[in-house]
Design a protein around this motif. Structure first.
Motif, mmCIF file in Angstrom:
data_model
loop_
_atom_site.group_PDB
_atom_site.id
_atom_site.type_symbol
_atom_site.label_atom_id
_atom_site.label_comp_id
_atom_site.label_asym_id
_atom_site.label_seq_id
_atom_site.Cartn_x
_atom_site.Cartn_y
_atom_site.Cartn_z
ATOM 1 N N GLY A 155 -8.483 13.886 7.188
ATOM 2 C CA GLY A 155 -7.804 13.598 7.070
ATOM 3 C C GLY A 155 -6.968 14.289 5.392
ATOM 4 O O GLY A 155 -5.484 15.051 5.608
ATOM 5 N N GLN A 156 -7.336 15.349 4.762
ATOM 6 C CA GLN A 156 -6.995 16.795 4.014
ATOM 7 C C GLN A 156 -6.767 17.506 4.586
ATOM 8 O O GLN A 156 -5.717 18.003 4.786
ATOM 9 C CB GLN A 156 -8.392 16.865 2.991
ATOM 10 N N ARG A 208 0.676 -1.027 0.029
ATOM 11 C CA ARG A 208 -0.111 0.219 -0.170
ATOM 12 C C ARG A 208 0.908 1.252 0.104
ATOM 13 O O ARG A 208 1.925 1.654 0.742
ATOM 14 C CB ARG A 208 -1.054 -0.279 1.005
ATOM 15 N N ASP A 245 -2.622 7.674 7.904
ATOM 16 C CA ASP A 245 -2.694 7.352 6.730
ATOM 17 C C ASP A 245 -3.862 6.357 6.572
ATOM 18 O O ASP A 245 -4.536 6.927 5.067
ATOM 19 C CB ASP A 245 -1.859 6.288 6.046
ATOM 20 N N ARG A 246 -4.831 6.099 7.472
ATOM 21 C CA ARG A 246 -5.966 5.393 7.056
ATOM 22 C C ARG A 246 -7.402 6.201 6.858
ATOM 23 O O ARG A 246 -7.996 5.701 6.125
ATOM 24 C CB ARG A 246 -6.064 4.663 7.568
ATOM 25 N N MET A 276 1.568 4.547 1.119
ATOM 26 C CA MET A 276 1.342 5.453 2.097
ATOM 27 C C MET A 276 3.137 6.158 2.222
ATOM 28 O O MET A 276 3.979 5.265 2.425
ATOM 29 C CB MET A 276 0.779 4.838 3.255
ATOM 30 N N GLY A 310 -3.674 16.647 5.241
ATOM 31 C CA GLY A 310 -2.020 16.825 4.945
ATOM 32 C C GLY A 310 -1.412 17.229 4.918
ATOM 33 O O GLY A 310 0.203 16.307 4.659
ATOM 34 N N ARG A 322 -6.824 9.431 5.230
ATOM 35 C CA ARG A 322 -6.256 9.997 4.478
ATOM 36 C C ARG A 322 -7.121 10.771 3.127
ATOM 37 O O ARG A 322 -7.263 11.800 2.735
ATOM 38 C CB ARG A 322 -5.079 9.919 3.019
ATOM 39 N N GLY A 323 -8.530 9.707 2.772
ATOM 40 C CA GLY A 323 -9.350 9.757 1.853
ATOM 41 C C GLY A 323 -10.559 11.005 2.628
ATOM 42 O O GLY A 323 -11.128 10.801 1.775
ATOM 43 N N SER A 324 -10.895 11.187 4.002
ATOM 44 C CA SER A 324 -11.589 11.549 4.035
ATOM 45 C C SER A 324 -11.786 12.942 5.013
ATOM 46 O O SER A 324 -10.162 13.930 4.316
ATOM 47 C CB SER A 324 -11.913 11.179 5.883
ATOM 48 N N GLU A 325 -12.742 14.128 5.208
ATOM 49 C CA GLU A 325 -12.409 15.699 4.931
ATOM 50 C C GLU A 325 -11.343 16.159 6.556
ATOM 51 O O GLU A 325 -9.984 16.629 6.382
ATOM 52 C CB GLU A 325 -13.608 15.864 6.247
#
Length: 276
Positions: free
Chosen positions: A86-87, A30, A78-79, A32, A90, A81-84
């Motif tokens: 997580g952004q 993965r 890292d898990r 990351m 960043g 990252r695709g969420s609000e």
């Protein structure tokens, strides 16, 4: 038992390098920072260095954030990252430094602590504050365990102009990628060939720690990573450089060293927080 002569030793090392390089390129991973495998290895190794008191401190705080272990919690940032959330996190995975500068400057490179070093400082402040709730300290531990790990990947302290090697294209044994990915995920593969965390901790005992200014220590460790990036990761590479065994043999020991340092330093700080 047969004793290998120098020529045989050299041939054996070459064969091991070739086999390992092959594994690095074919083992799925993965993509990351440091790879999930690298983060989890560091967390497991850090656990081996914790005092009994610190292990209990960690367990209490991981329970409230629903994380099973120090090894697993290192991947949380890292898990998501695709969420609000997580952004928002960043920019906290790295700190970029101008190539004309020799050291990190917090005001220039990490304004308002919005970088990996500043984020680690913020989490330490919470972890060391006995007035904070278990929830707050658990959330701080959850992200701190990731930031301290990212800090030790040299290209997370890379140059501004190429976004820590993301804009530098290289060919590694015929496989095209950017330089950041090479250090972030390719070099970290084959971790099962390294000693188990308990063995690694025995091989590399935790250094003695006195009274420490952890903010100052973080800046020092960040500058170590930056220097490794300058001297070894970049190594005067041109764009589209073709890299092979020589580069690998120089880089791999640095990656392994940084994994160990990351685990030791994570443990030092957690031990100190638990002893408050």
């Amino acid at each position: 038992m047969k004793v290998l002569v120098p020529q045989e030793n050299q041939l054996m090392r070459k064969l091991v390098s070739i086999v390992l390089i092959g594994l690095l390129l074919v083992i799925p991973a993965r993509v990351m920072s440091w790879g999930f495998q690298g983060h989890e290895y560091i967390g497991a190794l850090a656990w081996e260095y914790l005092t009994p008191e610190a292990k209990e401190w960690v367990k209490e705080r991981l329970d409230v954030v629903n994380e099973a272990s120090l090894s697993e919690v290192t991947t949380w940032a890292d898990r998501v990252r695709g969420s609000e959330e997580g952004q928002f996190l960043g920019p906290l995975h790295y700190a970029n430094i101008p190539p004309t500068e020799s050291q990190l400057d917090m005001q220039r490179d990490c304004p308002n602590r919005r970088c990996v070093v500043g984020a680690a400082m913020n989490d330490i402040d919470v972890m060391f504050d006995s007035k904070q709730s278990l929830q707050a300290q658990g959330e701080a531990l959850r992200t701190f365990s990731h930031w301290i790990t990212d800090m030790h990947q040299p290209l997370h302290l890379g140059y501004q102009q190429d976004r820590g090697g993301n804009d530098i294209r290289v060919t590694f044994f015929g496989a095209e990628m950017n330089l950041h990915r090479l250090w972030d995920s390719i070099m970290i593969r084959g971790m099962d060939l390294m000693p188990a965390p308990s063995e690694q901790a025995a091989l590399h005992p935790l250094p003695e720690v006195g009274n420490t200014d952890w903010h100052h220590a973080l800046i020092g460790w960040a500058n170590e990573s930056y220097e490794l990036a300058r001297e070894h990761a970049y190594a005067d590479l041109d764009n589209n450089a073709e890299l092979g065994e020589i580069y690998f043999n120089q880089a791999r020991p640095i990656v392994e060293q940084q994994l160990i340092h990351s685990a030791q330093r994570m443990a030092m700080i957690i031990n100190a927080a638990a002893a408050q």
